[in-house]
Design a protein around this motif. Structure first.
Motif, PDB file in Angstrom:
ATOM      1  N   GLY A 175       0.803  -1.230   0.000  1.00 31.37           N
ATOM      2  CA  GLY A 175       0.000   0.000   0.000  1.00 31.37           C
ATOM      3  C   GLY A 175       0.831   1.274   0.000  1.00 31.37           C
ATOM      4  O   GLY A 175       1.903   1.345   0.607  1.00 31.37           O
ATOM      5  N   SER A 176       0.300   2.307  -0.638  1.00 34.77           N
ATOM      6  CA  SER A 176       1.006   3.583  -0.780  1.00 34.77           C
ATOM      7  C   SER A 176       0.978   4.414   0.500  1.00 34.77           C
ATOM      8  O   SER A 176       1.670   5.428   0.593  1.00 34.77           O
ATOM      9  N   VAL A 177       0.141   4.016   1.463  1.00 33.28           N
ATOM     10  CA  VAL A 177       0.053   4.704   2.753  1.00 33.28           C
ATOM     11  C   VAL A 177       0.347   3.664   3.826  1.00 33.28           C
ATOM     12  O   VAL A 177      -0.104   2.522   3.705  1.00 33.28           O
TER      13      VAL A 177
ATOM     14  N   ALA B  54       5.144  -3.036   3.581  1.00 34.14           N
ATOM     15  CA  ALA B  54       6.135  -2.593   2.591  1.00 34.14           C
ATOM     16  C   ALA B  54       5.478  -1.664   1.573  1.00 34.14           C
ATOM     17  O   ALA B  54       4.242  -1.612   1.466  1.00 34.14           O
ATOM     18  N   HIS B  55       6.323  -0.944   0.841  1.00 30.11           N
ATOM     19  CA  HIS B  55       5.819  -0.048  -0.218  1.00 30.11           C
ATOM     20  C   HIS B  55       6.868   0.119  -1.311  1.00 30.11           C
ATOM     21  O   HIS B  55       7.886   0.797  -1.095  1.00 30.11           O
ATOM     22  N   PRO B  56       6.652  -0.507  -2.460  1.00 30.75           N
ATOM     23  CA  PRO B  56       7.581  -0.275  -3.572  1.00 30.75           C
ATOM     24  C   PRO B  56       7.330   1.099  -4.188  1.00 30.75           C
ATOM     25  O   PRO B  56       6.184   1.425  -4.516  1.00 30.75           O
ATOM     26  N   LEU B  57       8.394   1.896  -4.342  1.00 32.40           N
ATOM     27  CA  LEU B  57       8.231   3.237  -4.931  1.00 32.40           C
ATOM     28  C   LEU B  57       8.381   3.119  -6.440  1.00 32.40           C
ATOM     29  O   LEU B  57       9.331   3.619  -7.044  1.00 32.40           O
ATOM     30  N   ALA B  58       7.478   2.408  -7.023  1.00 29.95           N
ATOM     31  CA  ALA B  58       7.517   2.174  -8.474  1.00 29.95           C
ATOM     32  C   ALA B  58       6.102   1.921  -8.934  1.00 29.95           C
ATOM     33  O   ALA B  58       5.333   1.246  -8.251  1.00 29.95           O
ATOM     34  N   GLY B  59       5.768   2.465 -10.076  1.00 27.01           N
ATOM     35  CA  GLY B  59       4.418   2.253 -10.591  1.00 27.01           C
ATOM     36  C   GLY B  59       4.283   2.912 -11.942  1.00 27.01           C
ATOM     37  O   GLY B  59       5.234   3.478 -12.475  1.00 27.01           O
ATOM     38  N   THR B  60       3.101   2.806 -12.478  1.00 22.24           N
ATOM     39  CA  THR B  60       2.765   3.501 -13.714  1.00 22.24           C
ATOM     40  C   THR B  60       1.316   3.975 -13.560  1.00 22.24           C
ATOM     41  O   THR B  60       0.678   3.684 -12.550  1.00 22.24           O
ATOM     42  N   GLU B  61       0.806   4.626 -14.581  1.00 25.95           N
ATOM     43  CA  GLU B  61      -0.591   5.058 -14.537  1.00 25.95           C
ATOM     44  C   GLU B  61      -1.540   3.918 -14.903  1.00 25.95           C
ATOM     45  O   GLU B  61      -2.752   4.077 -14.842  1.00 25.95           O
ATOM     46  N   HIS B  62      -0.988   2.767 -15.290  1.00 27.68           N
ATOM     47  CA  HIS B  62      -1.840   1.653 -15.719  1.00 27.68           C
ATOM     48  C   HIS B  62      -2.228   0.783 -14.533  1.00 27.68           C
ATOM     49  O   HIS B  62      -1.527   0.742 -13.533  1.00 27.68           O
TER      50      HIS B  62
ATOM     51  N   THR C 281       6.454  13.607  -2.062  1.00 22.54           N
ATOM     52  CA  THR C 281       7.046  13.137  -3.317  1.00 22.54           C
ATOM     53  C   THR C 281       6.062  12.443  -4.250  1.00 22.54           C
ATOM     54  O   THR C 281       6.363  12.252  -5.426  1.00 22.54           O
ATOM     55  N   SER C 282       4.896  12.047  -3.733  1.00 22.78           N
ATOM     56  CA  SER C 282       3.987  11.275  -4.577  1.00 22.78           C
ATOM     57  C   SER C 282       2.529  11.735  -4.468  1.00 22.78           C
ATOM     58  O   SER C 282       1.894  12.014  -5.481  1.00 22.78           O
ATOM     59  N   HIS C 283       2.009  11.836  -3.247  1.00 20.98           N
ATOM     60  CA  HIS C 283       0.564  12.049  -3.103  1.00 20.98           C
ATOM     61  C   HIS C 283       0.143  13.454  -3.556  1.00 20.98           C
ATOM     62  O   HIS C 283      -0.754  13.598  -4.392  1.00 20.98           O
TER      63      HIS C 283
ATOM     64  N   PRO D 242       1.841  15.657  -5.424  1.00 18.03           N
ATOM     65  CA  PRO D 242       2.036  15.826  -6.882  1.00 18.03           C
ATOM     66  C   PRO D 242       0.912  15.194  -7.705  1.00 18.03           C
ATOM     67  O   PRO D 242       0.500  15.759  -8.727  1.00 18.03           O
ATOM     68  N   HIS D 243       0.403  14.058  -7.269  1.00 16.32           N
ATOM     69  CA  HIS D 243      -0.710  13.462  -8.012  1.00 16.32           C
ATOM     70  C   HIS D 243      -1.944  14.362  -7.935  1.00 16.32           C
ATOM     71  O   HIS D 243      -2.649  14.550  -8.930  1.00 16.32           O
ATOM     72  N   LEU D 244      -2.198  14.922  -6.751  1.00 13.37           N
ATOM     73  CA  LEU D 244      -3.376  15.785  -6.603  1.00 13.37           C
ATOM     74  C   LEU D 244      -3.248  17.029  -7.491  1.00 13.37           C
ATOM     75  O   LEU D 244      -4.223  17.476  -8.110  1.00 13.37           O
TER      76      LEU D 244
ATOM     77  N   THR E 139      -1.122  14.741 -17.703  1.00 11.05           N
ATOM     78  CA  THR E 139      -2.235  13.847 -18.081  1.00 11.05           C
ATOM     79  C   THR E 139      -1.884  12.389 -17.816  1.00 11.05           C
ATOM     80  O   THR E 139      -2.747  11.595 -17.479  1.00 11.05           O
ATOM     81  N   ARG E 140      -0.609  12.042 -17.941  1.00  9.38           N
ATOM     82  CA  ARG E 140      -0.224  10.655 -17.629  1.00  9.38           C
ATOM     83  C   ARG E 140      -0.492  10.365 -16.147  1.00  9.38           C
ATOM     84  O   ARG E 140      -1.155   9.390 -15.803  1.00  9.38           O
ATOM     85  N   ILE E 141      -0.025  11.237 -15.302  1.00 12.66           N
ATOM     86  CA  ILE E 141      -0.232  11.040 -13.860  1.00 12.66           C
ATOM     87  C   ILE E 141      -1.732  11.029 -13.536  1.00 12.66           C
ATOM     88  O   ILE E 141      -2.211  10.209 -12.748  1.00 12.66           O
TER      89      ILE E 141
ATOM     90  N   MET F 227      -7.580   3.635  -6.311  1.00 12.95           N
ATOM     91  CA  MET F 227      -6.320   3.669  -5.563  1.00 12.95           C
ATOM     92  C   MET F 227      -6.077   5.061  -4.975  1.00 12.95           C
ATOM     93  O   MET F 227      -5.778   5.206  -3.791  1.00 12.95           O
ATOM     94  N   TRP F 228      -6.243   6.094  -5.815  1.00  6.79           N
ATOM     95  CA  TRP F 228      -5.887   7.441  -5.356  1.00  6.79           C
ATOM     96  C   TRP F 228      -6.926   8.044  -4.437  1.00  6.79           C
ATOM     97  O   TRP F 228      -6.584   8.800  -3.524  1.00  6.79           O
ATOM     98  N   ARG F 229      -8.193   7.672  -4.616  1.00 12.07           N
ATOM     99  CA  ARG F 229      -9.204   8.097  -3.618  1.00 12.07           C
ATOM    100  C   ARG F 229      -8.783   7.590  -2.249  1.00 12.07           C
ATOM    101  O   ARG F 229      -8.752   8.337  -1.271  1.00 12.07           O
TER     102      ARG F 229
ATOM    103  N   ASP G 136       7.495   9.010 -19.339  1.00 13.06           N
ATOM    104  CA  ASP G 136       7.318   7.696 -18.751  1.00 13.06           C
ATOM    105  C   ASP G 136       7.878   7.638 -17.345  1.00 13.06           C
ATOM    106  O   ASP G 136       8.328   6.605 -16.894  1.00 13.06           O
ATOM    107  N   PHE G 137       7.849   8.753 -16.648  1.00 18.50           N
ATOM    108  CA  PHE G 137       8.433   8.788 -15.315  1.00 18.50           C
ATOM    109  C   PHE G 137       7.890   7.650 -14.460  1.00 18.50           C
ATOM    110  O   PHE G 137       6.706   7.422 -14.397  1.00 18.50           O
ATOM    111  N   GLY G 138       8.814   6.917 -13.831  1.00 17.79           N
ATOM    112  CA  GLY G 138       8.375   5.852 -12.926  1.00 17.79           C
ATOM    113  C   GLY G 138       8.418   4.472 -13.531  1.00 17.79           C
ATOM    114  O   GLY G 138       8.166   3.494 -12.855  1.00 17.79           O
ATOM    115  N   ARG G 139       8.766   4.337 -14.779  1.00 15.56           N
ATOM    116  CA  ARG G 139       8.718   3.011 -15.374  1.00 15.56           C
ATOM    117  C   ARG G 139      10.105   2.390 -15.453  1.00 15.56           C
ATOM    118  O   ARG G 139      10.990   2.932 -16.070  1.00 15.56           O
TER     119      ARG G 139
HETATM  120  O1  LIG Z   1       5.050   6.606 -12.051  1.00 13.67           O
HETATM  121  C1  LIG Z   1       3.926   6.569 -11.608  1.00 13.67           C
HETATM  122  O2  LIG Z   1       2.965   6.382 -12.287  1.00 13.67           O
HETATM  123  C2  LIG Z   1       3.735   6.753 -10.168  1.00 13.67           C
HETATM  124  O3  LIG Z   1       3.117   7.666  -9.828  1.00 13.67           O
HETATM  125  C3  LIG Z   1       4.297   5.782  -9.225  1.00 13.67           C
HETATM  126  C4  LIG Z   1       4.205   6.146  -7.772  1.00 13.67           C
HETATM  127  C5  LIG Z   1       4.890   7.512  -7.556  1.00 13.67           C
HETATM  128  O4  LIG Z   1       4.254   8.452  -7.117  1.00 13.67           O
HETATM  129  O5  LIG Z   1       6.084   7.564  -7.799  1.00 13.67           O
HETATM  130  C6  LIG Z   1       2.785   6.221  -7.362  1.00 13.67           C
HETATM  131  C7  LIG Z   1       2.323   5.708  -6.214  1.00 13.67           C
HETATM  132  C8  LIG Z   1       3.108   4.816  -5.431  1.00 13.67           C
HETATM  133  O6  LIG Z   1       2.679   4.489  -4.211  1.00 13.67           O
HETATM  134  C9  LIG Z   1       4.457   4.654  -5.805  1.00 13.67           C
HETATM  135  C10 LIG Z   1       4.908   5.149  -6.986  1.00 13.67           C
END
Ligand SMILES: O=C(O)C(=O)C[C@]1(C(=O)O)C=C[C@@H](O)C=C1
Ligand SMILES: NC(=O)c1ccc[n+]([C@@H]2O[C@H](COP(=O)([O-])OP(=O)(O)OC[C@H]3O[C@@H](n4cnc5c(N)ncnc54)[C@H](O)[C@@H]3O)[C@@H](O)[C@H]2O)c1
Length: 306
Positions: free
Chosen positions: A100-102, A123-131, A189-191, A193-195, A227-229, A236-238, A299-302
């Motif tokens: 989980g991200s939190v 645990a929390h892997p700091l890796a993901g994509t928009e998919h 660093t993540s939450h 910026p997504h908002l 738009t990717r983010i 998930m983000w809610r 492709d940030f994060g991939r």
């Molecule tokens: O690259 C992305 O799509 C992401 O947003 C991945 C990302 C991040 O913010 O870095 C998103 C949420 C996670 O909990 C961990 C990684």
């Protein structure tokens, strides 16, 4: 290449992270057998069709029976109820983890249901994509990315060390962090910026006249990244914002203060303020690149390599 770390692993929730874990574990032979469960029959069907998991089960309880490691890969808000469901059938000595991200919310929701003799290592892997979904995963997702372990007080160090070995085998660098600190750092660093990305794309969408044509046609750089983010999974983000409320609101407060200062600098023509500010932020970007977290903006994060 790493060798087996767990005999049996169960993945609950078969989306981006679980499917990437499965392919990464297979790549390095880290698990003897991997079982999986997802709530919807459609997802379970897709998983069976693409060979995601050695065995896809029709209930979470069936999937976790006999597992040495159970990883909860569902949205943060679903962690507690899923844990409550599987608790009675967990093998003594098993480890439960999550992705989980939190972290504070997950610990508070999951830990009360952990049976005596079962280890819990969040645990929390700091890796993901928009998919999202079972078809979005890939073995390289965690390569050279951080995975943070957040052991709770009294956690068996051996259980933590074994989970560390699994994440390292999947290509990640591993660090340990306290839950509250994790939630504050990730709010920065993540939450948040997504908002901000969700908001920017929402603003553009409100200006329908623009989005209907020019925004799509000319979205080459900055806006395309937003738009990717902003295409990331809504459930998930809610859950992230509802469960990391305090830290996100704290960072948003600071963000709006800075935004107002920049707004004022633009209005009053204070070029020095703008230039100083942008010089400082440019240095941060260069620091990230020098630290090996380089990125192709779109492709940030991939699956980035050092
Ligand atoms: O690259 C992305 O799509 C992401 O947003 C991945 C990302 C991040 O913010 O870095 C998103 C949420 C996670 O909990 C961990 C990684
Ligand atoms: N996507 C990312 O960038 C990312 C990165 C790191 C961590 N995470 C975290 O990993 C977790 C999973 O995210 P994801 O991106 O793999 O999501 P996803 O949407 O791709 O997959 C989630 C899966 O969980 C299933 N699910 C939902 N509620 C369930 C329930 N109650 N019981 C059983 N299954 C249920 C869904 O059907 C889906 O198969 C989340 O907690 C998220 O915060 C996500």
């Amino acid at each position: 290449m790493s060798g087996q770390v767990y005999g049996r692993v169960a993945l609950i929730g078969l989306g981006l992270i679980a499917s990437s874990m499965f392919w990464a574990m297979k790549r390095a032979g880290l698990a003897g057998e991997v079982t999986g469960y997802a709530r919807s029959a459609e997802t379970r069907g897709t998983a069976r069709r693409i060979g995601l998991c050695d065995r896809v089960c029709d209930s979470a309880q069936e999937a976790v029976q006999g597992a040495d490691l159970v990883v909860l890969c569902v949205p943060v808000g679903a962690m507690g109820p899923v844990m409550e469901d599987i608790a009675p059938v967990l093998k003594p000595g098993a480890t439960v983890s999550d992705v989980g991200s939190v972290k504070r919310h997950v610990i508070d929701a999951v830990q009360p249901h952990i049976p005596e003799g079962v280890h819990f290592v969040p645990a929390h892997p700091l890796a993901g994509t928009e998919h999202s979904g079972p078809e979005s995963g890939f073995a390289e997702l965690f390569d050279n990315r951080w995975s943070l372990l957040v052991p709770v007080e009294g956690t068996d160090p051996e259980a933590t060390a074994r989970l560390r070995a699994l994440w390292e085998g999947m290509g990640a660098h591993v660090d340990e962090m306290d839950a509250d600190h994790h939630d504050l750092v990730l709010a920065v660093t993540s939450h948040t910026p997504h908002l901000i990305a969700y908001t920017m794309v929402g603003v553009a969408d409100d200006l329908r006249r623009v989005t209907d044509s020019e925004v799509i046609k000319y979205s080459a750089a900055g806006f395309r990244d937003f738009t990717r983010i902003a295409a990331s999974d809504p459930t998930m983000w809610r859950d992230v914002f509802l469960t990391n409320k305090d830290a996100t609101l704290e960072i948003l407060g600071r963000f709006t203060e800075e935004l107002f200062a920049l707004q004022r600098a633009i209005r009053t023509g204070d070029g020095e303020h703008l230039h100083d500010y942008f010089t400082r932020t440019r240095a941060i970007r260069r620091g990230i690149i020098e630290a090996g977290q380089d990125t192709d903006a779109p492709d940030f994060g991939r699956g980035q390599k050092k």
